[in-house]
Design a protein around this motif. Structure first.
Motif, PDB file in Angstrom:
ATOM      1  N   PRO A  43       0.868  -1.189   0.000  1.00 17.74           N
ATOM      2  CA  PRO A  43       0.000   0.000   0.000  1.00 17.74           C
ATOM      3  C   PRO A  43       0.905   1.238   0.000  1.00 17.74           C
ATOM      4  O   PRO A  43       1.544   1.540   1.012  1.00 17.74           O
ATOM      5  CB  PRO A  43      -0.779  -0.127   1.322  1.00 17.74           C
ATOM      6  CG  PRO A  43      -0.474  -1.517   1.836  1.00 17.74           C
ATOM      7  CD  PRO A  43       0.865  -1.869   1.299  1.00 17.74           C
ATOM      8  N   MET A 226      -1.040  -3.191 -10.373  1.00 23.17           N
ATOM      9  CA  MET A 226      -1.581  -2.149  -9.506  1.00 23.17           C
ATOM     10  C   MET A 226      -3.076  -2.351  -9.318  1.00 23.17           C
ATOM     11  O   MET A 226      -3.792  -2.678 -10.264  1.00 23.17           O
ATOM     12  CB  MET A 226      -1.313  -0.769 -10.109  1.00 23.17           C
ATOM     13  CG  MET A 226      -1.714   0.407  -9.233  1.00 23.17           C
ATOM     14  SD  MET A 226      -1.181   1.990  -9.928  1.00 23.17           S
ATOM     15  CE  MET A 226      -2.337   2.175 -11.296  1.00 23.17           C
ATOM     16  N   ASP A 228      -6.742  -0.595  -7.635  1.00 24.64           N
ATOM     17  CA  ASP A 228      -7.377   0.613  -7.127  1.00 24.64           C
ATOM     18  C   ASP A 228      -8.808   0.273  -6.733  1.00 24.64           C
ATOM     19  O   ASP A 228      -9.193  -0.896  -6.702  1.00 24.64           O
ATOM     20  CB  ASP A 228      -7.316   1.766  -8.141  1.00 24.64           C
ATOM     21  CG  ASP A 228      -8.022   1.438  -9.447  1.00 24.64           C
ATOM     22  OD1 ASP A 228      -8.897   0.530  -9.463  1.00 24.64           O
ATOM     23  OD2 ASP A 228      -7.724   2.087 -10.471  1.00 24.64           O
ATOM     24  N   HIS A 229      -9.621   1.297  -6.442  1.00 32.47           N
ATOM     25  CA  HIS A 229     -10.972   1.046  -5.953  1.00 32.47           C
ATOM     26  C   HIS A 229     -11.852   0.315  -6.963  1.00 32.47           C
ATOM     27  O   HIS A 229     -12.851  -0.292  -6.601  1.00 32.47           O
ATOM     28  CB  HIS A 229     -11.632   2.366  -5.551  1.00 32.47           C
ATOM     29  CG  HIS A 229     -11.888   3.288  -6.706  1.00 32.47           C
ATOM     30  ND1 HIS A 229     -10.894   4.088  -7.246  1.00 32.47           N
ATOM     31  CD2 HIS A 229     -13.004   3.521  -7.438  1.00 32.47           C
ATOM     32  CE1 HIS A 229     -11.394   4.777  -8.252  1.00 32.47           C
ATOM     33  NE2 HIS A 229     -12.658   4.454  -8.393  1.00 32.47           N
ATOM     34  N   SER A 247       0.633  -3.375  -5.816  1.00 32.28           N
ATOM     35  CA  SER A 247       0.765  -2.047  -5.229  1.00 32.28           C
ATOM     36  C   SER A 247      -0.467  -1.208  -5.538  1.00 32.28           C
ATOM     37  O   SER A 247      -1.310  -1.592  -6.361  1.00 32.28           O
ATOM     38  CB  SER A 247       2.038  -1.352  -5.732  1.00 32.28           C
ATOM     39  OG  SER A 247       2.116  -1.390  -7.150  1.00 32.28           O
ATOM     40  N   THR A 248      -0.567  -0.069  -4.866  1.00 27.52           N
ATOM     41  CA  THR A 248      -1.766   0.772  -4.993  1.00 27.52           C
ATOM     42  C   THR A 248      -1.520   2.099  -5.693  1.00 27.52           C
ATOM     43  O   THR A 248      -2.454   2.860  -5.903  1.00 27.52           O
ATOM     44  CB  THR A 248      -2.359   1.070  -3.603  1.00 27.52           C
ATOM     45  OG1 THR A 248      -1.380   1.777  -2.819  1.00 27.52           O
ATOM     46  CG2 THR A 248      -2.762  -0.207  -2.888  1.00 27.52           C
ATOM     47  N   GLY A 251      -3.387   5.501  -4.851  1.00 27.19           N
ATOM     48  CA  GLY A 251      -4.708   5.214  -4.292  1.00 27.19           C
ATOM     49  C   GLY A 251      -4.913   5.650  -2.857  1.00 27.19           C
ATOM     50  O   GLY A 251      -5.926   6.272  -2.518  1.00 27.19           O
TER      51      GLY A 251
END
Length: 293
Positions: A43, A226, A228-229, A247-248, A251
């Motif tokens: 994160p 990656m 995300d939401h 990973s984010t 985000g």
């Protein structure tokens, strides 16, 4: 008096050796975390507090987000940040946490390969043991020619090797994110970058399970994707496809700034202050920065 310079040099040399040994150990530990099917989950953090919170949550390493760092320092993302301020942020994060740190250095904060090497040396001195280097030209959209990008990655590898630190070089490939190529083009670029000295490949924008599986199978190195939401695949599902790192990006920073905007608008528009329900206690945050005291 004549011996003073020699003593000073000796202390500095021993300190440098200790720092290098510590960096080497951290780099090897970080490298070992990249296991296809058992992904390293990162994160991304952007400042000291976010890095400490990520570490406290159980992350085995801390990765910076260049976008989050740029915003924190009052600059737009997209190679607008200068090397000095970017590396300064990395140094503060690396000094605060106990786990390995990897730094997103965008395109290398340099116009040429030699400059990328200078950036890597500065990042190593700041305490990071990994870097992301992207292949999109500053401003996004077009990608850097393969040979030119390979030269920049080779410069990063050479700088780390000279320093004696097995830096994990994560080659970011923006084919999917920019819509300029599919699996075949991505795999072709990945092969060139791995041959130049990269250790892993990061393909943001790869979201289709079939594409991710094809990349895991077709790229001879650990794959980073990656989330995300809007991502539908869980970490477990990505692991089953063979992903080695998740990973984010920006985000978490986006979520944090959204919370600020919601609370500010509520207070200014309605006069109430209920949006921050669930906020971290003041004492807990303060203790986090005070060594847990």
């Amino acid at each position: 008096m004549t011996n003073k310079p020699d003593r000073t040099v000796t202390v500095r040399t021993d300190t440098a050796r200790t720092a290098t040994a510590g960096s080497r150990t951290a780099a090897l530990a970080f490298r070992a975390l990249h296991v296809p099917g058992h992904p390293l989950v990162l994160p991304n953090a952007w400042d000291t507090v976010s890095a400490l919170l990520v570490e406290q949550a159980g992350a085995r390493a801390v990765a910076t987000t260049s976008g989050g760092v740029a915003w924190d320092l009052g600059t737009a993302d997209g190679d607008r940040l200068d090397r000095t301020r970017a590396v300064g942020a990395v140094g503060r994060i690396a000094a605060a946490v106990r786990v390995p740190v990897t730094a997103d250095i965008e395109t290398g904060y340099a116009d040429d390969a030699r400059g990328v090497g200078d950036t890597v040396r500065a990042v190593l001195a700041a305490g990071a043991v990994g870097v992301n280097i992207e292949d999109a030209l500053p401003g996004g959209g077009a990608l850097r020619p393969v040979a030119e990008q390979a030269e920049r990655i080779a410069a990063a590898r050479a700088a780390a090797d000279t320093a004696g630190v097995p830096l994990f070089v994560n080659a970011r490939i923006d084919t999917c994110l920019s819509g300029t190529g599919g699996v075949a083009e991505t795999a072709e670029r990945a092969a060139a970058f791995l041959a130049a000295g990269a250790d892993g490949v990061f393909v943001p924008g790869a979201v289709d399970p079939g594409d991710i599986k094809a990349l895991c199978d077709g790229v001879d190195g650990p794959l980073n994707v990656m989330v995300d939401h809007s991502t539908e695949l869980s970490v477990a599902e990505l692991a089953a496809l063979g992903v080695a790192r998740v990973s984010t990006g920006t985000g978490l920073a986006q979520a944090a700034h959204a919370a600020v905007r919601r609370a500010a608008r509520e207070l200014l528009d309605t006069g109430t202050y209920r949006a921050p329900a669930g906020a971290i206690d003041y004492g807990e945050l303060n203790a986090l920065l005070d060594g847990g005291r």
